[in-house]
Design an enzyme around this catalytic site. Structure first.
Site, PDB file in Angstrom:
ATOM      1  N   GLY A 270       1.081  -1.273   0.186  1.00  0.00           N
ATOM      2  CA  GLY A 270       0.067   0.336  -0.072  1.00  0.00           C
ATOM      3  C   GLY A 270       0.996   1.139  -0.636  1.00  0.00           C
ATOM      4  N   ILE A 271       0.430   2.242   0.563  1.00  0.00           N
ATOM      5  CA  ILE A 271       0.893   4.037   0.809  1.00  0.00           C
ATOM      6  C   ILE A 271       2.582   3.529   1.295  1.00  0.00           C
ATOM      7  CG2 ILE A 271       1.446   5.739   2.242  1.00  0.00           C
ATOM      8  CD1 ILE A 271      -2.380   5.262   2.478  1.00  0.00           C
TER       9      ILE A 271
ATOM     10  N   ASP B  52       8.130  -4.113   8.773  1.00  0.00           N
ATOM     11  CA  ASP B  52       6.509  -4.720   8.824  1.00  0.00           C
ATOM     12  C   ASP B  52       6.688  -5.901   9.468  1.00  0.00           C
ATOM     13  OD1 ASP B  52       4.285  -3.497   6.850  1.00  0.00           O
ATOM     14  OD2 ASP B  52       3.271  -5.569   7.624  1.00  0.00           O
TER      15      ASP B  52
ATOM     16  N   VAL C  41       4.967  -2.598  15.622  1.00  0.00           N
ATOM     17  CA  VAL C  41       5.154  -1.380  16.037  1.00  0.00           C
ATOM     18  C   VAL C  41       3.740  -1.233  17.765  1.00  0.00           C
ATOM     19  CG1 VAL C  41       5.575   0.185  14.331  1.00  0.00           C
ATOM     20  CG2 VAL C  41       3.713  -0.321  14.977  1.00  0.00           C
TER      21      VAL C  41
ATOM     22  N   TYR D  55     -10.367   5.557  15.034  1.00  0.00           N
ATOM     23  CA  TYR D  55      -9.352   5.874  13.695  1.00  0.00           C
ATOM     24  C   TYR D  55      -8.966   7.331  13.892  1.00  0.00           C
ATOM     25  CZ  TYR D  55      -6.850   6.104   9.075  1.00  0.00           C
ATOM     26  OH  TYR D  55      -6.323   5.813   8.307  1.00  0.00           O
TER      27      TYR D  55
ATOM     28  N   LYS E 253      -5.718   9.161  14.570  1.00  0.00           N
ATOM     29  CA  LYS E 253      -5.258  10.105  13.480  1.00  0.00           C
ATOM     30  C   LYS E 253      -5.151  11.733  14.288  1.00  0.00           C
ATOM     31  CE  LYS E 253      -4.011   7.275  10.828  1.00  0.00           C
ATOM     32  NZ  LYS E 253      -2.444   6.777  10.249  1.00  0.00           N
TER      33      LYS E 253
ATOM     34  N   VAL F 161      -7.285   6.679  -1.005  1.00  0.00           N
ATOM     35  CA  VAL F 161      -6.220   5.993  -1.276  1.00  0.00           C
ATOM     36  C   VAL F 161      -6.767   4.634  -1.503  1.00  0.00           C
ATOM     37  CG1 VAL F 161      -4.138   5.495  -1.448  1.00  0.00           C
ATOM     38  CG2 VAL F 161      -4.348   7.191  -0.442  1.00  0.00           C
TER      39      VAL F 161
ATOM     40  N   TRP G 227     -14.941  20.891   1.336  1.00  0.00           N
ATOM     41  CA  TRP G 227     -15.867  21.014   1.905  1.00  0.00           C
ATOM     42  C   TRP G 227     -16.028  20.169   3.639  1.00  0.00           C
ATOM     43  CZ3 TRP G 227     -16.950  18.507  -2.860  1.00  0.00           C
ATOM     44  CH2 TRP G 227     -16.945  18.748  -4.239  1.00  0.00           C
TER      45      TRP G 227
HETATM   46  P1  NAI Z   1      -2.508  -1.031   4.365  1.00  0.00           P
HETATM   47  O1  NAI Z   1      -3.856  -2.192   5.296  1.00  0.00           O
HETATM   48  O2  NAI Z   1      -3.033  -1.532   2.267  1.00  0.00           O
HETATM   49  O3  NAI Z   1      -0.864  -1.470   4.402  1.00  0.00           O
HETATM   50  C1  NAI Z   1      -0.743  -0.647   5.939  1.00  0.00           C
HETATM   51  C2  NAI Z   1       0.575  -1.526   5.859  1.00  0.00           C
HETATM   52  O4  NAI Z   1       1.278  -1.392   7.489  1.00  0.00           O
HETATM   53  C3  NAI Z   1       0.227  -3.570   6.066  1.00  0.00           C
HETATM   54  O5  NAI Z   1       1.802  -4.028   5.141  1.00  0.00           O
HETATM   55  C4  NAI Z   1       0.506  -4.281   7.981  1.00  0.00           C
HETATM   56  O6  NAI Z   1       1.158  -5.197   7.726  1.00  0.00           O
HETATM   57  C5  NAI Z   1       1.405  -3.302   8.471  1.00  0.00           C
HETATM   58  N1  NAI Z   1       0.955  -2.799  10.040  1.00  0.00           N
HETATM   59  C6  NAI Z   1      -0.382  -3.011  10.274  1.00  0.00           C
HETATM   60  N2  NAI Z   1       0.119  -3.017  11.758  1.00  0.00           N
HETATM   61  C7  NAI Z   1       1.102  -3.360  11.708  1.00  0.00           C
HETATM   62  C8  NAI Z   1       2.068  -3.204  12.919  1.00  0.00           C
HETATM   63  N3  NAI Z   1       1.360  -3.599  14.303  1.00  0.00           N
HETATM   64  N4  NAI Z   1       3.260  -3.155  13.306  1.00  0.00           N
HETATM   65  C9  NAI Z   1       3.804  -3.400  11.855  1.00  0.00           C
HETATM   66  N5  NAI Z   1       3.639  -3.124  10.838  1.00  0.00           N
HETATM   67  C10 NAI Z   1       1.861  -3.124  10.297  1.00  0.00           C
HETATM   68  O7  NAI Z   1      -2.807   0.478   4.355  1.00  0.00           O
HETATM   69  P2  NAI Z   1      -2.453   1.413   3.426  1.00  0.00           P
HETATM   70  O8  NAI Z   1      -3.779   2.389   2.989  1.00  0.00           O
HETATM   71  O9  NAI Z   1      -1.526   1.438   3.262  1.00  0.00           O
HETATM   72  O10 NAI Z   1      -2.722   2.734   5.032  1.00  0.00           O
HETATM   73  C11 NAI Z   1      -0.961   2.655   5.401  1.00  0.00           C
HETATM   74  C12 NAI Z   1      -1.080   4.005   6.338  1.00  0.00           C
HETATM   75  O11 NAI Z   1      -1.915   5.404   5.988  1.00  0.00           O
HETATM   76  C13 NAI Z   1      -1.346   4.192   7.572  1.00  0.00           C
HETATM   77  O12 NAI Z   1      -1.655   4.148   8.949  1.00  0.00           O
HETATM   78  C14 NAI Z   1      -3.584   4.207   7.385  1.00  0.00           C
HETATM   79  O13 NAI Z   1      -3.922   4.561   8.489  1.00  0.00           O
HETATM   80  C15 NAI Z   1      -3.054   5.793   6.187  1.00  0.00           C
HETATM   81  N6  NAI Z   1      -3.852   6.495   5.805  1.00  0.00           N
HETATM   82  C16 NAI Z   1      -4.828   5.323   4.550  1.00  0.00           C
HETATM   83  C17 NAI Z   1      -5.949   5.852   3.844  1.00  0.00           C
HETATM   84  C18 NAI Z   1      -6.275   5.150   2.662  1.00  0.00           C
HETATM   85  O14 NAI Z   1      -6.978   5.904   2.337  1.00  0.00           O
HETATM   86  N7  NAI Z   1      -5.476   3.675   2.991  1.00  0.00           N
HETATM   87  C19 NAI Z   1      -5.613   7.144   3.910  1.00  0.00           C
HETATM   88  C20 NAI Z   1      -5.463   8.618   4.668  1.00  0.00           C
HETATM   89  C21 NAI Z   1      -4.198   7.743   6.023  1.00  0.00           C
END
Ligand code: NAI
Length: 250
Positions: free
Chosen positions: A20-21, A40, A62, A155, A159, A188, A250
């Site tokens: 992801g991000i 991770d 983490v 959540y 944040k 995203v 908005w």
């Molecule tokens: P995702 O679910 O695709 O990836 C999250 C990653 O974090 C995964 O690889 C997972 O294994 C890892 N992870 C989860 N818990 C963990 C832990 N305890 N220790 C180590 N690694 C851990 O999610 P995404 O969408 O890529 O999100 C990444 C960040 O961006 C998050 O903080 C999320 O809240 C934030 N975010 C995401 C948005 C979205 O629309 N996808 C919007 C705004 C913020």
């Protein structure tokens, strides 16, 4: 003149970097020239992503401060320094607040807030000792607005706290060479938003609520992080860079 955006010679750590991000951020940092450690709790995907990107992998959960302390120690022992740290690991839980269990509240807080603090503390100790560093926390537009229609109070609260933790640490550490900033994405397309994107009511509200009329791809978030990691942002600290396709206007 040297390019202020380059990360040549810097070492970076990205939590939640397996997919992801976080994976897109890791790629952006590699492309800017950094030696990158994908961190991770999911070692299988994390190892594969690191290999694909020309990065290295270090496992950590983490929510366990000893685990992230050890990951930071590993990076420093292997690469000799830690210059950039991106605290991006996060989870979401969608449930009406009146029925949210203690366990589910704690689970979200433990990754999204405790985990960011434990990571910043471990990274900050090292960076303060070397007198330099840039920490970037992944916040969210959910730290500024309450999303709709899906319920996710834990959540959103976590944040908002990440954005304010970022400012608090910037206040403590910036005069000792360590900048702390956050990037707050809007929607995203990742695993985290899959459930919502598959729900017509949620997807429609998300897209109609975004002036750009779409969700982002992970690679559209990464350059904001690369900027904050680099000397191009040398006077930025305690700032939150919102990258949300206009959702919060908005
Ligand atoms: P995702 O679910 O695709 O990836 C999250 C990653 O974090 C995964 O690889 C997972 O294994 C890892 N992870 C989860 N818990 C963990 C832990 N305890 N220790 C180590 N690694 C851990 O999610 P995404 O969408 O890529 O999100 C990444 C960040 O961006 C998050 O903080 C999320 O809240 C934030 N975010 C995401 C948005 C979205 O629309 N996808 C919007 C705004 C913020």
């Amino acid at each position: 003149m040297t390019n202020p955006y380059t990360l040549e010679g810097r070492t970076a750590l990205v939590t939640g970097g397996a997919q992801g991000i976080g994976a897109a951020i890791a790629q952006g940092l590699v492309e800017a020239g950094a030696r990158v450690f994908v961190c991770d709790r999911n070692a299988e995907i994390g190892e594969a992503t690191a290999k694909d990107l020309g990065a290295e992998f270090v496992a950590a959960d983490v929510t366990d401060s000893a685990s992230i302390d050890a990951a930071v120690e590993h990076v420093v022992a292997t690469a000799g320094s830690l210059d950039v740290a991106v605290n991006n690991a996060g989870i979401v839980h969608n449930h009406p607040s009146e029925d949210l269990s203690d366990e589910d509240w704690r689970r979200v807080m433990s990754v999204n807030l405790d985990g960011v603090f434990y990571s910043c503390r471990a990274e900050g100790r090292r960076m303060l000792a070397q007198g330099s560093g840039s920490i970037i926390n992944t916040g969210s537009m959910s730290g500024h607005i309450a999303n709709r229609p899906q319920p996710q109070s834990a959540y959103n609260a976590a944040k908002a706290a990440v954005v304010h933790l970022t400012k608090s640490l910037a206040g403590e550490w910036s005069h000792r060479g360590v900048r702390v900033n956050s990037v707050s994405p809007g929607y995203v397309g990742t695993e985290l938003t899959k459930r919502g994107m598959n729900n017509e009511e949620w997807r429609t509200a998300w897209i109609e609520g975004t002036p750009m009329g779409r969700v982002a791809e992970p690679r559209e978030i990464a350059p904001a992080v690369t900027f904050l990691a680099s000397d191009a942002s040398s006077f930025c600290t305690g700032t939150d860079l919102v990258v949300d396709g206009g959702y919060t206007v908005w």
